[in-house]
Write a protein that holds these residues in place. Sequence first.
Motif, PDB file in Angstrom:
ATOM      1  N   GLU A  95      87.496 -40.973  87.313  1.00  0.00           N
ATOM      2  CA  GLU A  95      86.391 -40.011  87.410  1.00  0.00           C
ATOM      3  C   GLU A  95      85.238 -40.576  86.587  1.00  0.00           C
ATOM      4  OE1 GLU A  95      87.154 -35.788  87.542  1.00  0.00           O
ATOM      5  OE2 GLU A  95      89.298 -36.171  87.253  1.00  0.00           O
ATOM      6  N   LYS A  96      84.559 -41.568  87.181  1.00  0.00           N
ATOM      7  CA  LYS A  96      83.596 -42.376  86.449  1.00  0.00           C
ATOM      8  C   LYS A  96      82.368 -41.594  85.969  1.00  0.00           C
ATOM      9  CE  LYS A  96      85.876 -46.297  87.142  1.00  0.00           C
ATOM     10  NZ  LYS A  96      87.045 -45.841  87.881  1.00  0.00           N
ATOM     11  N   GLU A  97      81.856 -40.693  86.791  1.00  0.00           N
ATOM     12  CA  GLU A  97      80.670 -39.920  86.399  1.00  0.00           C
ATOM     13  C   GLU A  97      80.979 -39.033  85.186  1.00  0.00           C
ATOM     14  OE1 GLU A  97      77.701 -40.208  87.425  1.00  0.00           O
ATOM     15  OE2 GLU A  97      77.722 -41.092  89.428  1.00  0.00           O
ATOM     16  N   LYS A  98      82.145 -38.394  85.201  1.00  0.00           N
ATOM     17  CA  LYS A  98      82.536 -37.542  84.070  1.00  0.00           C
ATOM     18  C   LYS A  98      82.760 -38.384  82.819  1.00  0.00           C
ATOM     19  CE  LYS A  98      84.635 -33.728  86.658  1.00  0.00           C
ATOM     20  NZ  LYS A  98      85.886 -32.987  86.963  1.00  0.00           N
ATOM     21  N   ALA A  99      83.351 -39.556  83.009  1.00  0.00           N
ATOM     22  CA  ALA A  99      83.574 -40.456  81.879  1.00  0.00           C
ATOM     23  C   ALA A  99      82.243 -40.835  81.238  1.00  0.00           C
ATOM     24  CB  ALA A  99      84.314 -41.706  82.340  1.00  0.00           C
ATOM     25  N   LEU A 100      81.275 -41.161  82.090  1.00  0.00           N
ATOM     26  CA  LEU A 100      79.955 -41.561  81.614  1.00  0.00           C
ATOM     27  C   LEU A 100      79.300 -40.448  80.805  1.00  0.00           C
ATOM     28  CD1 LEU A 100      77.872 -43.828  81.688  1.00  0.00           C
ATOM     29  CD2 LEU A 100      77.020 -42.888  83.846  1.00  0.00           C
ATOM     30  N   LYS A 101      79.431 -39.225  81.276  1.00  0.00           N
ATOM     31  CA  LYS A 101      78.855 -38.053  80.602  1.00  0.00           C
ATOM     32  C   LYS A 101      79.377 -37.946  79.163  1.00  0.00           C
ATOM     33  CE  LYS A 101      79.304 -33.012  80.709  1.00  0.00           C
ATOM     34  NZ  LYS A 101      79.935 -31.868  81.417  1.00  0.00           N
ATOM     35  N   TYR A 102      80.671 -38.127  78.985  1.00  0.00           N
ATOM     36  CA  TYR A 102      81.246 -37.957  77.649  1.00  0.00           C
ATOM     37  C   TYR A 102      80.993 -39.166  76.752  1.00  0.00           C
ATOM     38  CZ  TYR A 102      83.380 -33.474  78.563  1.00  0.00           C
ATOM     39  OH  TYR A 102      83.570 -32.136  78.814  1.00  0.00           O
ATOM     40  N   TYR A 103      80.986 -40.361  77.332  1.00  0.00           N
ATOM     41  CA  TYR A 103      80.650 -41.532  76.528  1.00  0.00           C
ATOM     42  C   TYR A 103      79.221 -41.430  75.996  1.00  0.00           C
ATOM     43  CZ  TYR A 103      84.765 -44.416  77.644  1.00  0.00           C
ATOM     44  OH  TYR A 103      86.037 -44.941  77.732  1.00  0.00           O
ATOM     45  N   LEU A 104      78.313 -40.931  76.824  1.00  0.00           N
ATOM     46  CA  LEU A 104      76.919 -40.768  76.397  1.00  0.00           C
ATOM     47  C   LEU A 104      76.819 -39.763  75.253  1.00  0.00           C
ATOM     48  CD1 LEU A 104      75.175 -40.824  79.890  1.00  0.00           C
ATOM     49  CD2 LEU A 104      74.841 -42.504  78.061  1.00  0.00           C
ATOM     50  N   LYS A 105      77.637 -38.711  75.308  1.00  0.00           N
ATOM     51  CA  LYS A 105      77.678 -37.739  74.211  1.00  0.00           C
ATOM     52  C   LYS A 105      78.183 -38.399  72.929  1.00  0.00           C
ATOM     53  CE  LYS A 105      78.399 -33.373  76.717  1.00  0.00           C
ATOM     54  NZ  LYS A 105      79.302 -32.201  76.850  1.00  0.00           N
ATOM     55  N   ALA A 106      79.184 -39.260  73.074  1.00  0.00           N
ATOM     56  CA  ALA A 106      79.745 -39.950  71.907  1.00  0.00           C
ATOM     57  C   ALA A 106      78.694 -40.828  71.240  1.00  0.00           C
ATOM     58  CB  ALA A 106      80.947 -40.788  72.322  1.00  0.00           C
ATOM     59  N   VAL A 107      77.947 -41.556  72.050  1.00  0.00           N
ATOM     60  CA  VAL A 107      76.934 -42.475  71.517  1.00  0.00           C
ATOM     61  C   VAL A 107      75.747 -41.712  70.939  1.00  0.00           C
ATOM     62  CG1 VAL A 107      75.305 -44.293  72.185  1.00  0.00           C
ATOM     63  CG2 VAL A 107      77.655 -44.381  72.984  1.00  0.00           C
ATOM     64  N   GLU A 108      75.493 -40.537  71.473  1.00  0.00           N
ATOM     65  CA  GLU A 108      74.427 -39.704  70.922  1.00  0.00           C
ATOM     66  C   GLU A 108      74.738 -39.318  69.472  1.00  0.00           C
ATOM     67  OE1 GLU A 108      72.305 -35.406  71.902  1.00  0.00           O
ATOM     68  OE2 GLU A 108      73.375 -36.468  73.501  1.00  0.00           O
ATOM     69  N   LEU A 109      76.031 -39.130  69.175  1.00  0.00           N
ATOM     70  CA  LEU A 109      76.447 -38.762  67.820  1.00  0.00           C
ATOM     71  C   LEU A 109      76.689 -39.981  66.932  1.00  0.00           C
ATOM     72  CD1 LEU A 109      78.933 -35.856  68.658  1.00  0.00           C
ATOM     73  CD2 LEU A 109      76.616 -35.648  67.759  1.00  0.00           C
ATOM     74  N   ASP A 110      77.053 -41.094  67.545  1.00  0.00           N
ATOM     75  CA  ASP A 110      77.286 -42.333  66.785  1.00  0.00           C
ATOM     76  C   ASP A 110      76.643 -43.489  67.543  1.00  0.00           C
ATOM     77  OD1 ASP A 110      78.109 -44.478  65.337  1.00  0.00           O
ATOM     78  OD2 ASP A 110      80.261 -44.181  65.635  1.00  0.00           O
ATOM     79  N   GLU A 111      75.445 -43.854  67.112  1.00  0.00           N
ATOM     80  CA  GLU A 111      74.665 -44.875  67.823  1.00  0.00           C
ATOM     81  C   GLU A 111      75.255 -46.271  67.704  1.00  0.00           C
ATOM     82  OE1 GLU A 111      70.698 -44.541  66.374  1.00  0.00           O
ATOM     83  OE2 GLU A 111      70.334 -42.602  67.355  1.00  0.00           O
TER      84      GLU A 111
END
Length: 267
Positions: free
Chosen positions: A159-175
């Motif tokens: 589920e690549k689109e959903k994966a991308l959504k959460y990875y982006l959230k992770a990077v938003e908190l830890d650049e």
Amino acid sequence: NWRAGFSYFFLEDFVNAEKCFLKAYELDPDDNDTCDFLIAIYRNLAKLENENRNSEKSIEYALKAKKYAYDEEGRIETDSFLAWTYNRYGKYEEAEEILRNLLAINKEDDWTLSELGYCLSAQGKYEEALEYFLKLEKLNDADDWLYQKIGICYKNLDEKEKALKYYLKAVELDEEDTYSISDIAWLYNFLGKYEEGLKYLERLEELGQDDAWTNTEFGYCLSKLGRYEEAIEKLNHALEVEAENDDKDISYIYARLGWCKRKLGMY
């Protein structure tokens, strides 16, 4: 013996503290304070062995701590520590059994949910792991670590689109979360969004990541954007890095190099 053990404990001489408190326990096994100190001693000894990467000894001490738990709170504490220790050393099945028992006691314990999710994910049980991670998110205990783990689960469940959504959230908190940034770049490239993928590969480069995978992905992305000469440069560098690591699985790099040179007419 108790007072000597107490002094050794706060001098962080846990070996001698153990000897004294074991004598005290032998003389009075019903003293709860002695049991509490023995639990604390074995946890500290387990952590020290963990730092020394001595897995067998670390697990041995975690099991010893469990022996001196005298009430439910102590049993939960020592079981939690044992499960954590098992997880650190890849004994996921043992950890899973303990964590499921702990979750039966408290179904909304943040630590147990996260540790069980981690344990299941490490075993490739991504659907089950995701269930616990998403429950943890609903409890408003979301952080970059949790977002990354959810992203990993969705990625492996295709589920690549959903994966991308959460990875982006992770990077938003830890650049500087290079793991998530790497997967974001890969996902964008997989989805054919090469410009976006390139931005995240450039972020990895800025953070000093210069491994073979990054350079290979760079080469792939640049080649898809028609920037063949730059792609060749990155792919050649990937080969140099792989040569240093003595990694022989480089057929994909050569295939991509051949593709770029064909596009440039370098037959």
